[in-house]
Design an enzyme around this catalytic site. Structure first.
Site, PDB file in Angstrom:
ATOM      1  N   ARG A 185      -5.208  -1.337   8.875  1.00 44.44           N
ATOM      2  CA  ARG A 185      -6.405  -2.112   8.552  1.00 44.44           C
ATOM      3  C   ARG A 185      -5.991  -3.368   7.819  1.00 44.44           C
ATOM      4  O   ARG A 185      -4.963  -3.396   7.157  1.00 44.44           O
ATOM      5  CB  ARG A 185      -7.297  -1.348   7.547  1.00 44.44           C
ATOM      6  CG  ARG A 185      -7.964  -0.125   8.002  1.00 44.44           C
ATOM      7  CD  ARG A 185      -8.929   0.371   6.902  1.00 44.44           C
ATOM      8  NE  ARG A 185      -8.226   0.983   5.779  1.00 44.44           N
ATOM      9  CZ  ARG A 185      -7.763   2.216   5.772  1.00 44.44           C
ATOM     10  NH1 ARG A 185      -7.926   2.986   6.828  1.00 44.44           N
ATOM     11  NH2 ARG A 185      -7.149   2.700   4.705  1.00 44.44           N
ATOM     12  N   ASP A 210       0.830  -1.211   0.000  1.00 48.44           N
ATOM     13  CA  ASP A 210       0.000   0.000   0.000  1.00 48.44           C
ATOM     14  C   ASP A 210       0.864   1.262   0.000  1.00 48.44           C
ATOM     15  O   ASP A 210       1.950   1.274   0.565  1.00 48.44           O
ATOM     16  CB  ASP A 210      -0.918  -0.009   1.230  1.00 48.44           C
ATOM     17  CG  ASP A 210      -2.026   1.024   1.118  1.00 48.44           C
ATOM     18  OD1 ASP A 210      -2.301   1.503   0.002  1.00 48.44           O
ATOM     19  OD2 ASP A 210      -2.616   1.353   2.161  1.00 48.44           O
ATOM     20  N   ASN A 245     -10.901  -2.885  -5.520  1.00 51.97           N
ATOM     21  CA  ASN A 245     -10.140  -1.935  -6.345  1.00 51.97           C
ATOM     22  C   ASN A 245     -10.800  -1.662  -7.706  1.00 51.97           C
ATOM     23  O   ASN A 245     -10.412  -0.729  -8.404  1.00 51.97           O
ATOM     24  CB  ASN A 245      -8.699  -2.413  -6.571  1.00 51.97           C
ATOM     25  CG  ASN A 245      -7.826  -2.307  -5.333  1.00 51.97           C
ATOM     26  OD1 ASN A 245      -6.912  -3.106  -5.129  1.00 51.97           O
ATOM     27  ND2 ASN A 245      -8.079  -1.311  -4.503  1.00 51.97           N
ATOM     28  N   TRP A 246     -11.821  -2.461  -8.081  1.00 53.53           N
ATOM     29  CA  TRP A 246     -12.544  -2.209  -9.334  1.00 53.53           C
ATOM     30  C   TRP A 246     -13.213  -0.857  -9.303  1.00 53.53           C
ATOM     31  O   TRP A 246     -13.552  -0.304 -10.350  1.00 53.53           O
ATOM     32  CB  TRP A 246     -13.602  -3.291  -9.581  1.00 53.53           C
ATOM     33  CG  TRP A 246     -13.039  -4.648  -9.883  1.00 53.53           C
ATOM     34  CD1 TRP A 246     -13.018  -5.721  -9.043  1.00 53.53           C
ATOM     35  CD2 TRP A 246     -12.418  -5.087 -11.107  1.00 53.53           C
ATOM     36  NE1 TRP A 246     -12.411  -6.798  -9.662  1.00 53.53           N
ATOM     37  CE2 TRP A 246     -12.043  -6.437 -10.939  1.00 53.53           C
ATOM     38  CE3 TRP A 246     -12.145  -4.453 -12.320  1.00 53.53           C
ATOM     39  CZ2 TRP A 246     -11.414  -7.172 -11.933  1.00 53.53           C
ATOM     40  CZ3 TRP A 246     -11.511  -5.193 -13.312  1.00 53.53           C
ATOM     41  CH2 TRP A 246     -11.147  -6.535 -13.125  1.00 53.53           C
TER      42      TRP A 246
HETATM   43  C1  IPE Z   1      -1.450   0.135  -3.445  1.00 55.08           C
HETATM   44  O1  IPE Z   1      -1.279   1.502  -3.492  1.00 55.08           O
HETATM   45  C2  IPE Z   1      -1.867  -0.460  -4.763  1.00 55.08           C
HETATM   46  C3  IPE Z   1      -3.226  -1.050  -4.736  1.00 55.08           C
HETATM   47  C4  IPE Z   1      -4.041  -1.011  -3.730  1.00 55.08           C
HETATM   48  C5  IPE Z   1      -3.684  -1.733  -5.934  1.00 55.08           C
HETATM   49  P1  IPE Z   1      -2.497   2.514  -3.492  1.00 55.08           P
HETATM   50  O2  IPE Z   1      -2.871   2.781  -4.911  1.00 55.08           O
HETATM   51  O3  IPE Z   1      -3.599   2.052  -2.617  1.00 55.08           O
HETATM   52  O4  IPE Z   1      -1.788   3.809  -2.892  1.00 55.08           O
HETATM   53  P2  IPE Z   1      -2.428   4.923  -1.958  1.00 55.08           P
HETATM   54  O5  IPE Z   1      -3.099   4.239  -0.802  1.00 55.08           O
HETATM   55  O6  IPE Z   1      -3.391   5.692  -2.801  1.00 55.08           O
HETATM   56  O7  IPE Z   1      -1.251   5.744  -1.528  1.00 55.08           O
HETATM   57 MG    MG Z   2      -4.093   2.427  -0.657  1.00 55.02          MG
END
Ligand code: IPE
Ligand code: MG
Length: 258
Positions: A203, A29, A77-78
């Protein structure tokens, strides 16, 4: 390890007297924040995240870790903008094209856990090829959670069991923790001993909900694209200082209770 400290249905136990985790899981993350800090598009944060994954996969066996499960794309994430989803969908190809030959040579078994529905047929083929190519490897296990959600995985397992019951092959009372665990995408992996989340968020975000039952959680203030061996070492040091009891009481209390 004292008998009272044995985790229930934990798969392969840790070596005697060792607080070292066998299975480490990581919520990758902070890619977006890393990019934002640099005035870069989020896509470049995700690409830098793949480089961090490569560093971590190389470092893990050196630190005596045998199983590494990483969260690459969640069923939630979709809901991101289509362009970002497309960029995230392209990452496994980027990673496997550059690394699968070396992973295979080094004895790494790769599994991609998560729903196949929603993935392009090209991506599914890429994933199946990577899994088949490395299926006989056993030196190190890399599980990539992609289009994965803990609740979705438990739901899918429950549905499969219900189908078995409906078909008359199983009875409701056949279901126990071991059987349900065996229907999850992680079947065959020991449960994670340690779950690490960088980026400061504290989390689980639907990662390995069932499997996390007795995992130690370590949260680190580093954004994933900056992650490397030193951060993994720091997480292991924190893990080593924990007292894992699996619902039992501490050994000195057992003696005191005499
Ligand atoms: C992790 O980085 C990649 C995925 C969850 C696919 P994020 O894209 O969640 O990065 P932040 O949380 O916006 O910094
Ligand atoms: Mg993130």
């Amino acid at each position: 390890m004292a008998a009272s400290e044995k985790p229930p249905s934990a798969g392969a136990p840790l070596p005697e007297g060792s607080p070292h985790p066998l299975h480490v899981a990581v919520v990758m993350d902070g890619n977006g924040r890393w990019a934002k800090q640099r005035g870069l598009p989020r896509s470049l944060g995700h690409r830098a995240g793949v480089e961090a994954l490569k560093r971590t996969v190389e470092a893990a066996p050196r630190l005596n870790i045998r199983w590494l499960t990483v969260f690459g794309f969640s069923t939630e994430n979709w809901s991101r903008p289509a362009a970002e989803v497309a960029e995230l969908m392209a990452l496994p190809k980027r990673y496997f094209e550059s690394d699968i030959a070396r992973l295979d040579r080094e004895g790494v078994r790769v599994r991609v856990i998560g729903r196949r529905e929603g993935l392009s047929s090209d991506l599914v083929r890429l994933v199946e090829d990577a899994q088949a190519r490395t299926a006989r490897n056993d030196r190190f296990h890399l599980n990539i959670a992609f289009n994965y959600g803990g609740q979705a995985d438990i739901t899918d397992a429950a549905r499969r069991f219900a189908e078995e019951v409906a078909a008359g092959r199983r009875a409701p009372e056949d279901l126990d923790e071991a059987m349900l665990g065996g229907l999850l995408a992680t079947a065959g992996s020991p449960p994670p001993d340690l779950i690490v989340r960088p980026s400061g968020e504290q989390r689980l975000s639907n990662f390995l909900l069932w499997e996390a039952a007795y995992a130690e959680l370590v949260f680190q203030d580093v954004l994933w694209p900056d992650y490397g061996e030193e951060h993994l070492r720091a997480a292991l040091a924190e893990f080593a200082a924990r007292d894992r009891r699996y619902g039992a009481i501490a050994a000195d209390n057992v003696l005191a209770a005499g």
